[in-house]
Write a protein that holds these residues in place. Structure first.
Motif, PDB file in Angstrom:
ATOM      1  N   LEU A 134     -44.387  14.241  11.806  1.00 26.71           N
ATOM      2  CA  LEU A 134     -43.919  15.457  11.142  1.00 26.71           C
ATOM      3  C   LEU A 134     -43.869  15.251   9.625  1.00 26.71           C
ATOM      4  N   HIS A 151     -46.996  15.650   7.893  1.00 22.37           N
ATOM      5  CA  HIS A 151     -47.403  17.044   7.708  1.00 22.37           C
ATOM      6  C   HIS A 151     -46.428  17.782   6.788  1.00 22.37           C
ATOM      7  N   VAL A 192     -43.302  18.170   6.916  1.00 18.55           N
ATOM      8  CA  VAL A 192     -42.236  18.899   7.596  1.00 18.55           C
ATOM      9  C   VAL A 192     -40.895  18.300   7.176  1.00 18.55           C
ATOM     10  N   VAL A 237     -35.066  19.139  13.041  1.00 19.75           N
ATOM     11  CA  VAL A 237     -36.104  19.534  12.098  1.00 19.75           C
ATOM     12  C   VAL A 237     -35.608  20.785  11.372  1.00 19.75           C
ATOM     13  N   SER A 292     -39.170  24.532   7.854  1.00 19.84           N
ATOM     14  CA  SER A 292     -40.506  23.995   8.138  1.00 19.84           C
ATOM     15  C   SER A 292     -41.071  24.468   9.474  1.00 19.84           C
ATOM     16  N   THR A 293     -40.262  25.186  10.256  1.00 21.66           N
ATOM     17  CA  THR A 293     -40.717  25.562  11.600  1.00 21.66           C
ATOM     18  C   THR A 293     -40.922  27.071  11.710  1.00 21.66           C
ATOM     19  N   PHE A 313     -47.405  24.568  11.996  1.00 17.95           N
ATOM     20  CA  PHE A 313     -46.306  23.712  12.463  1.00 17.95           C
ATOM     21  C   PHE A 313     -46.451  23.339  13.937  1.00 17.95           C
ATOM     22  N   ALA A 320     -48.590  20.178  13.158  1.00 18.86           N
ATOM     23  CA  ALA A 320     -47.618  19.114  12.886  1.00 18.86           C
ATOM     24  C   ALA A 320     -46.982  18.573  14.169  1.00 18.86           C
TER      25      ALA A 320
END
Lengths: 135, 135
Positions: free
Chosen positions: A93, A96, A98, A117, A121-122, B21, B25
């Motif tokens: 993650l 990337h 994240v 997380v 970012s999601t 994502f 990711a």
């Protein structure tokens, strides 16, 4: 790498009221209940297939779950994926870009490792990762 | 009677951004994509164990999902349970004074039957029931 949805966490103002729907009406069975003072919640798990509905009742003010309940009302708080290697997943993650809430895996009840997380970012979903201790 | 979590539906402003994502990711694989003009959404499914992450992009204004995105931003919209007998489940819910959004099962893509349960009766969670056509 991602094995299954371990649980969907739902924040509720009281467990008995919530269980009247999830257990009483819908017919799921309670697999366990526990008080987790360290996290400021009372929890009930209701297994369903390979997943669980996890009901969380805040017991302490000013925690994330207590603020969620106060601001947004009861509802789905996060979804948790079980992974076989949480360190590898977190590294992937990060690669990337994240954003993680926990930079290192935390150790919870029963030795399970977990990390959150960031919803930024999601696309607005609070995602938790679990690596269970018995693997 | 409740078999598993069929999917967790997440409303997103665009599928490509969301897939960056969930697929790019996190590493889930897209199992299918489709445009569903009748429901005003573009959909991508990402299977995970016996469940799916379902990404929904509104394509028409003034639908429930479009209003959700506008008012609350992207995030989890509903959770869907697969049941073996949707009529029996709905009857059981009514017997517990649970409010249903659909009084009769609707028939969707591929012949699946579905119905939504009102969040008023679930403690703030929009719950969908599925009975798949091949059972």
């Amino acid at each position: 790498m991602i094995k299954n949805i371990n649980h969907i966490a739902i924040i509720v103002p009281d467990l008995e009221g919530a269980l009247a729907f999830w257990e009483g009406a819908l017919g799921l069975k309670v697999g366990g209940r526990e008080a987790v003072p360290a996290e400021g919640v009372d929890v009930a798990f209701l297994p369903i297939g390979e997943s669980n509905v996890e009901l969380l009742k805040p017991t302490v003010a000013d925690t994330g779950v207590a603020r969620f309940l106060e601001k947004r009302g009861p509802g789905i708080h996060h979804m948790c994926f079980e992974v076989d290697d949480i360190d590898a997943t977190m590294e992937q993650l990060r690669a990337h870009n994240v954003q993680l809430i926990n930079e290192q895996p935390q150790v919870g009840h029963g030795g399970r490792q977990y990390a959150f997380v960031h919803p930024k970012s999601t696309g607005g979903v609070l995602v938790e990762l679990y690596q269970l201790s018995d693997e």
